[in-house]
Structure formats: structure tokens, C-alpha cells
Design a protein around this motif. Sequence first.
Motif, PDB file in Angstrom:
ATOM      1  N   TYR A   1     107.910  94.863  19.860  1.00 40.60           N
ATOM      2  CA  TYR A   1     108.871  94.583  20.938  1.00 40.60           C
ATOM      3  C   TYR A   1     109.287  93.128  20.856  1.00 40.60           C
ATOM      4  CZ  TYR A   1     107.702  98.988  23.215  1.00 40.60           C
ATOM      5  OH  TYR A   1     107.535 100.320  23.502  1.00 40.60           O
ATOM      6  N   GLU A   2     110.586  92.882  20.793  1.00 44.51           N
ATOM      7  CA  GLU A   2     111.087  91.506  20.693  1.00 44.51           C
ATOM      8  C   GLU A   2     112.137  91.279  21.791  1.00 44.51           C
ATOM      9  OE1 GLU A   2     110.690  88.497  19.081  1.00 44.51           O
ATOM     10  OE2 GLU A   2     112.485  87.905  20.186  1.00 44.51           O
ATOM     11  N   ALA A   3     112.008  90.132  22.467  1.00 42.98           N
ATOM     12  CA  ALA A   3     112.933  89.837  23.572  1.00 42.98           C
ATOM     13  C   ALA A   3     114.363  89.633  23.066  1.00 42.98           C
ATOM     14  CB  ALA A   3     112.463  88.587  24.306  1.00 42.98           C
TER      15      ALA A   3
ATOM     16  N   GLY B   1     108.724  74.949   7.936  1.00 41.72           N
ATOM     17  CA  GLY B   1     108.010  75.720   6.916  1.00 41.72           C
ATOM     18  C   GLY B   1     107.083  74.904   6.034  1.00 41.72           C
ATOM     19  N   MET B   2     106.645  73.734   6.529  1.00 40.27           N
ATOM     20  CA  MET B   2     105.686  72.948   5.738  1.00 40.27           C
ATOM     21  C   MET B   2     104.275  73.495   5.969  1.00 40.27           C
ATOM     22  SD  MET B   2     106.902  69.048   6.362  1.00 40.27           S
ATOM     23  CE  MET B   2     107.091  69.246   8.115  1.00 40.27           C
ATOM     24  N   ILE B   3     103.488  73.493   4.906  1.00 37.34           N
ATOM     25  CA  ILE B   3     102.073  73.860   5.009  1.00 37.34           C
ATOM     26  C   ILE B   3     101.324  72.619   4.539  1.00 37.34           C
ATOM     27  CG2 ILE B   3     100.309  75.500   4.217  1.00 37.34           C
ATOM     28  CD1 ILE B   3     102.887  77.372   3.670  1.00 37.34           C
TER      29      ILE B   3
ATOM     30  N   GLY C   1     102.115  76.662  12.814  1.00 39.29           N
ATOM     31  CA  GLY C   1     102.165  78.114  12.653  1.00 39.29           C
ATOM     32  C   GLY C   1     101.928  78.565  11.222  1.00 39.29           C
ATOM     33  N   TYR C   2     102.650  77.973  10.285  1.00 41.84           N
ATOM     34  CA  TYR C   2     102.533  78.406   8.884  1.00 41.84           C
ATOM     35  C   TYR C   2     101.224  77.915   8.270  1.00 41.84           C
ATOM     36  CZ  TYR C   2     107.177  80.104   9.467  1.00 41.84           C
ATOM     37  OH  TYR C   2     108.245  80.833   9.932  1.00 41.84           O
ATOM     38  N   LEU C   3     100.691  76.872   8.860  1.00 41.89           N
ATOM     39  CA  LEU C   3      99.431  76.305   8.377  1.00 41.89           C
ATOM     40  C   LEU C   3      98.239  77.166   8.795  1.00 41.89           C
ATOM     41  CD1 LEU C   3      98.460  73.517   7.060  1.00 41.89           C
ATOM     42  CD2 LEU C   3      97.930  72.834   9.387  1.00 41.89           C
TER      43      LEU C   3
ATOM     44  N   PRO D   1     112.645  92.302  26.447  1.00 42.69           N
ATOM     45  CA  PRO D   1     111.538  91.448  26.898  1.00 42.69           C
ATOM     46  C   PRO D   1     110.470  92.276  27.603  1.00 42.69           C
ATOM     47  CG  PRO D   1     113.522  91.070  28.223  1.00 42.69           C
ATOM     48  CD  PRO D   1     113.917  92.006  27.132  1.00 42.69           C
ATOM     49  N   VAL D   2     109.214  91.983  27.301  1.00 36.64           N
ATOM     50  CA  VAL D   2     108.124  92.788  27.867  1.00 36.64           C
ATOM     51  C   VAL D   2     107.030  91.881  28.433  1.00 36.64           C
ATOM     52  CG1 VAL D   2     108.517  94.697  26.262  1.00 36.64           C
ATOM     53  CG2 VAL D   2     106.878  92.902  25.643  1.00 36.64           C
ATOM     54  N   ASP D   3     106.192  92.478  29.286  1.00 36.74           N
ATOM     55  CA  ASP D   3     104.915  91.882  29.653  1.00 36.74           C
ATOM     56  C   ASP D   3     103.827  92.760  29.063  1.00 36.74           C
ATOM     57  OD1 ASP D   3     105.651  89.577  31.139  1.00 36.74           O
ATOM     58  OD2 ASP D   3     106.385  90.917  32.702  1.00 36.74           O
TER      59      ASP D   3
ATOM     60  N   LEU E   1      99.649  78.358  18.391  1.00 37.65           N
ATOM     61  CA  LEU E   1      99.790  77.903  16.991  1.00 37.65           C
ATOM     62  C   LEU E   1     100.477  76.538  16.896  1.00 37.65           C
ATOM     63  CD1 LEU E   1      98.858  80.788  16.557  1.00 37.65           C
ATOM     64  CD2 LEU E   1     100.384  80.939  14.605  1.00 37.65           C
ATOM     65  N   TYR E   2     101.051  76.112  18.008  1.00 36.32           N
ATOM     66  CA  TYR E   2     101.584  74.747  18.142  1.00 36.32           C
ATOM     67  C   TYR E   2     102.498  74.416  16.965  1.00 36.32           C
ATOM     68  CZ  TYR E   2     101.180  69.652  19.032  1.00 36.32           C
ATOM     69  OH  TYR E   2     101.416  68.325  19.264  1.00 36.32           O
ATOM     70  N   ARG E   3     102.325  73.252  16.354  1.00 32.30           N
ATOM     71  CA  ARG E   3     103.256  72.892  15.282  1.00 32.30           C
ATOM     72  C   ARG E   3     102.699  73.277  13.915  1.00 32.30           C
ATOM     73  NH1 ARG E   3     101.914  66.566  15.813  1.00 32.30           N
ATOM     74  NH2 ARG E   3     100.784  66.406  13.860  1.00 32.30           N
TER      75      ARG E   3
HETATM   76  C1  LIG Z   1     111.118  72.257  15.259  1.00 28.77           C
HETATM   77  C2  LIG Z   1     109.881  72.978  14.791  1.00 28.77           C
HETATM   78  C3  LIG Z   1     109.381  72.712  13.520  1.00 28.77           C
HETATM   79  C4  LIG Z   1     108.218  73.365  13.084  1.00 28.77           C
HETATM   80  N1  LIG Z   1     107.776  73.132  11.816  1.00 28.77           N
HETATM   81  C5  LIG Z   1     106.636  73.717  11.383  1.00 28.77           C
HETATM   82  C6  LIG Z   1     106.162  73.477  10.068  1.00 28.77           C
HETATM   83  O1  LIG Z   1     106.794  72.774   9.271  1.00 28.77           O
HETATM   84  N2  LIG Z   1     104.987  74.056   9.689  1.00 28.77           N
HETATM   85  C7  LIG Z   1     104.270  74.858  10.538  1.00 28.77           C
HETATM   86  O2  LIG Z   1     103.196  75.329  10.141  1.00 28.77           O
HETATM   87  N3  LIG Z   1     104.718  75.136  11.787  1.00 28.77           N
HETATM   88  C8  LIG Z   1     105.879  74.585  12.224  1.00 28.77           C
HETATM   89  N4  LIG Z   1     106.339  74.845  13.484  1.00 28.77           N
HETATM   90  C9  LIG Z   1     105.511  75.662  14.383  1.00 28.77           C
HETATM   91  C10 LIG Z   1     105.694  77.176  14.198  1.00 28.77           C
HETATM   92  O3  LIG Z   1     107.048  77.497  14.226  1.00 28.77           O
HETATM   93  C11 LIG Z   1     104.965  77.909  15.336  1.00 28.77           C
HETATM   94  O4  LIG Z   1     103.621  77.480  15.372  1.00 28.77           O
HETATM   95  C12 LIG Z   1     104.977  79.428  15.128  1.00 28.77           C
HETATM   96  O5  LIG Z   1     106.287  79.899  15.012  1.00 28.77           O
HETATM   97  C13 LIG Z   1     104.284  80.140  16.288  1.00 28.77           C
HETATM   98  O6  LIG Z   1     104.284  81.517  15.993  1.00 28.77           O
HETATM   99  P1  LIG Z   1     104.252  82.618  17.147  1.00 28.77           P
HETATM  100  O7  LIG Z   1     104.434  83.926  16.490  1.00 28.77           O
HETATM  101  O8  LIG Z   1     103.069  82.379  18.014  1.00 28.77           O
HETATM  102  O9  LIG Z   1     105.528  82.260  18.072  1.00 28.77           O
HETATM  103  P2  LIG Z   1     107.070  82.437  17.718  1.00 28.77           P
HETATM  104  O10 LIG Z   1     107.295  82.254  16.275  1.00 28.77           O
HETATM  105  O11 LIG Z   1     107.829  81.564  18.663  1.00 28.77           O
HETATM  106  O12 LIG Z   1     107.365  83.963  18.078  1.00 28.77           O
HETATM  107  C14 LIG Z   1     107.289  84.446  19.406  1.00 28.77           C
HETATM  108  C15 LIG Z   1     108.274  85.604  19.537  1.00 28.77           C
HETATM  109  O13 LIG Z   1     108.038  86.272  20.775  1.00 28.77           O
HETATM  110  C16 LIG Z   1     109.282  86.587  21.353  1.00 28.77           C
HETATM  111  N5  LIG Z   1     109.112  86.744  22.806  1.00 28.77           N
HETATM  112  C17 LIG Z   1     108.960  85.770  23.736  1.00 28.77           C
HETATM  113  N6  LIG Z   1     108.832  86.314  24.960  1.00 28.77           N
HETATM  114  C18 LIG Z   1     108.899  87.660  24.797  1.00 28.77           C
HETATM  115  C19 LIG Z   1     108.828  88.762  25.686  1.00 28.77           C
HETATM  116  N7  LIG Z   1     108.654  88.607  27.012  1.00 28.77           N
HETATM  117  N8  LIG Z   1     108.923  90.014  25.174  1.00 28.77           N
HETATM  118  C20 LIG Z   1     109.096  90.214  23.832  1.00 28.77           C
HETATM  119  N9  LIG Z   1     109.184  89.199  22.952  1.00 28.77           N
HETATM  120  C21 LIG Z   1     109.078  87.943  23.424  1.00 28.77           C
HETATM  121  C22 LIG Z   1     110.162  85.396  20.998  1.00 28.77           C
HETATM  122  O14 LIG Z   1     111.542  85.711  21.135  1.00 28.77           O
HETATM  123  C23 LIG Z   1     109.730  85.137  19.562  1.00 28.77           C
HETATM  124  O15 LIG Z   1     110.498  85.880  18.650  1.00 28.77           O
HETATM  125  C24 LIG Z   1     107.528  74.265  13.942  1.00 28.77           C
HETATM  126  C25 LIG Z   1     108.064  74.557  15.194  1.00 28.77           C
HETATM  127  C26 LIG Z   1     109.230  73.929  15.620  1.00 28.77           C
HETATM  128  C27 LIG Z   1     109.799  74.270  16.976  1.00 28.77           C
END
Ligand SMILES: Cc1cc2nc3c(=O)[nH]c(=O)nc-3n(C[C@H](O)[C@H](O)[C@H](O)COP(=O)(O)OP(=O)(O)OC[C@H]3O[C@@H](n4cnc5c(N)ncnc54)[C@H](O)[C@@H]3O)c2cc1C
Length: 379
Positions: free
Chosen positions: A27-29, A44-46, A328-330, A178-180, A324-326
Motif C-alpha cells: 500500500y502506497e500513499a 544513493g551514497m553508501i 537508508g541505503y547504508l 494512504p493507510v494506517d 533509517l534517517y539519512r
Molecule cells: C535529500 C536526501 C538525501 C539522502 N541521501 C541518502 C544517501 O545518499 N544515502 C543513504 O543511505 N540515504 C540517503 N537518504 C536517506 C534515505 O532516503 C532514507 O533513509 C530512506 O529512504 C528511508 O526509507 P523508508 O522506506 O523508511 O522511507 P521512504 O523511502 O520515505 O518510504 C516511505 C514510503 O511510505 C509512503 N507512505 C507514507 N505515509 C503513508 C501512508 N499513510 N500510507 C501508505 N504509504 C505511506 C511514502 O509515500 C513513501 O513512499 C537521503 C534522504 C534525503 C531526503
Amino acid sequence: MAIAGGGLLGRLLAWQLLEHGHQVSVYEAGSLVESPSAAKTAAGMISPISEAIDTELLMYDLGMVALQQWPKWLQQLLQAMPDQPVYYSHQGSVIVAHQRDQSLLHQYRQDIQRQLLECAQGHWLDGTTIAEMEPDLEAYFRQGLYFPDEAHIDNRHLLQVLLTRIQQLGGECIEHTPVDTDVFTIRERLSYTDQHFDSVIDCRGVGAKPQWRNIRGVRGEILRVKTDEVMLRRPVRLLHPRYQLYIVPKPNSEFVIGATQIESEDCSPMSVQSALELNSALYAINSAFAEARILEMDVNLRPALNHNRPNIQCQPGLLRINGLYRHGYLVAPVVVQHTLALLLDSITLKHDFSEILFDGGESGQLIEETQSAYAIDER
Ligand SMILES: Cc1cc2nc3c(=O)[nH]c(=O)nc-3n(C[C@H](O)[C@H](O)[C@H](O)COP(=O)(O)OP(=O)(O)OC[C@H]3O[C@@H](n4cnc5c(N)ncnc54)[C@H](O)[C@@H]3O)c2cc1C
């Protein structure tokens, strides 16, 4: 199983669970193609070493595992989709500073050494080695640092390929919904209907905040430019007294430039100040960037917890994964492998970070209860 959120974690988990024979609904919002995720905005840096400067040793350890896991996953995707190779490069990163800011380079190296307990020192580069490695930096920088154990990935293409593979494997993709999340339950916000599943995995990033109050968004801004005038092979970080800029080469002569990390949940468009800083720093790396075309200015929120580490909360019928903060890919490879090990008997962990990733205290018992609740036949 249902997965809420089709960003980085949601797609990786859906793909792996489908490969192991489970039925999965994502499910994607927003749109799964356009993707409003932080994963799409990301550079996309690791970078387990250069990121260590203001994190902790844990991120280095998680990142070193990621550097082993990404090539395996990409190989698995390539075997299934030979016409869709995802660009991934493990050639390290370069850190530079202009002549007047040389002290920053020395300070940076000392900070890295202190943080990583000497396990990753980096190599000094002089004008000659810079010219060999990155000829388009030669005229601008006479000294730099090189960290070989870092990689970068074409994250946007990865997200597309994962979506295609999920669909090929029969995953159900429900977008603009969007879901909960609740135990065994996905609650569709727009229609007020509940869907029930054997289990639910919440990967909504910042979107999970209404149900996980410690989640905060950390604003990040990037520019995406295109030029044939400059060629870089590796991510380059520019140290400057006021900001740190990174520039990451992408396929098709594109570059992603970012610098700002702002403790704000404001996701409005990029400010003039940020745009000026990013553009002028880009120009300072190589003046040929002046003719680059700006393709995009993007802003998104990194999902973070108080300790800036990833966290998996588990209970029978519901897993919540976030923070996963900044990185994510790491850190995604380790987070995904630990989640799979919880769900699938066939996955064993070579490097076990469970104590750190799962909630502390009662986690052992909760994990056991969760494991027995998830005891589903594997193919
Ligand atoms: C500017 C920037 C640069 C970055 N550069 C790097 C990098 O170089 N290297 C690295 O390792 N990380 C980087 N990151 C961090 C990385 O992008 C995140 O840590 C990672 O994307 C988190 O993954 P996630 O799946 O938890 O969240 P997301 O990738 O944000 O995915 C969450 C998904 O849930 C969906 N969603 C939200 N609410 C709902 C709902 N109610 N119902 C259904 N779907 C919903 C959203 O639309 C989204 O598609 C960067 C982030 C930013 C913003």
C-alpha cells in the motif's frame, strides 16, 4: 502479508518476501512510479566512513555489511531482469577542500580516525593522484582524502526495477491509498475500510508519525543537474567552513548535489539561500558546471528517531520499521535481512545486530512470540 509504504524498505521487503514465495500487498500513499519517498530524493551514497564523522561506530559496521549485500541483491535482480542492470559503483569517495580550507581536511581526517578507532584511515591524495583518479578536479584541488570502501547506487533506477520485479512476481500494488496500520490490519484512510492480513509490516517512513510519535522528519534538499562538460567517477564531498556539499555522479551525465540537513519537518520547496549555496558550491568544484542544466530541485524528509538509528518494533501481526534517517541505503541491507530472519526460517544472519535494531528489554520474548505468529510455510 501487507506492507504499508512503497519506499526503500517497503520495496526491498516486498521483493524478498515474494522471492520466498509469500503473497504480498504493498500500500502506497502516492504513486509508485513517481514515488514521493525519501528513497527517490536520496543521493544513493553508501558511505560508511565519511558518514561516520557525526554518527557512531554502529553505522560503520552496518555499512560494511551493506557493501557486501548490495552486489548480491543486484546480481539477483540482474538474473531475473538482464536488460535492466542497476548502476552500482564501489570505487570509493573523494573528500576535497580548497587551498584556504586545508585545515578542514586535516580536522576531518582526525575526526574520522577518532570516531572509527583507526579502522578506516583514508589515503591522502596530492595533485597527481587527484588528476589520475578524478581529472576534472585537478585544476581546482591540490589535496584530498580518498576512502576506497564506499559505494553509490542509481537509487531511482533501483526503485523502478524493484517495482517491476514485485509486479512480475505477482505482488499486489495498491497506490494512491494512504493507510494506517494495526495488528493484522490495514486501515484505508480514504474509504475508512479495514483489510485483514496474516501480518502487516509498517514501512511508511515519516508517514508513520501519527502512530509512532518519536519519528521526526529531517529536511534534505538536492539539486539534480546534467552536463557533458564534467566527468566524475566517484561521489565528491567538498569541505567548506559553512557547509559540506556532496556531489554524486549518476548515469546519463547527471549529478545529484546536496548539502543541507535541516532539523525541520517543513517539506516546502527549496529556499533561495539553499539554491544559491548548492549552485555556488557546485561552481566551485568545477566552473564548467556553470553551463549545466538544472533538471530538478527536490526536498524531502528523512525519517529519524531520537537516537538516529534504525529500529524494528515487533509484535504478533505487526512489525514497524523506521528511523533509517539519512542512511537508508547504508543500513537497509541489515535492516531487511534482520526482518526476513524474523519472518523466514530459511534466513540466518551472518552478522547479528538484533540487540541494537529491535526494541530493548523484552525484545527476546517478543521476537519469539512474533516468530511463532509468523510461522508460515515457505515455498
Ligand atoms: C535529500 C536526501 C538525501 C539522502 N541521501 C541518502 C544517501 O545518499 N544515502 C543513504 O543511505 N540515504 C540517503 N537518504 C536517506 C534515505 O532516503 C532514507 O533513509 C530512506 O529512504 C528511508 O526509507 P523508508 O522506506 O523508511 O522511507 P521512504 O523511502 O520515505 O518510504 C516511505 C514510503 O511510505 C509512503 N507512505 C507514507 N505515509 C503513508 C501512508 N499513510 N500510507 C501508505 N504509504 C505511506 C511514502 O509515500 C513513501 O513512499 C537521503 C534522504 C534525503 C531526503
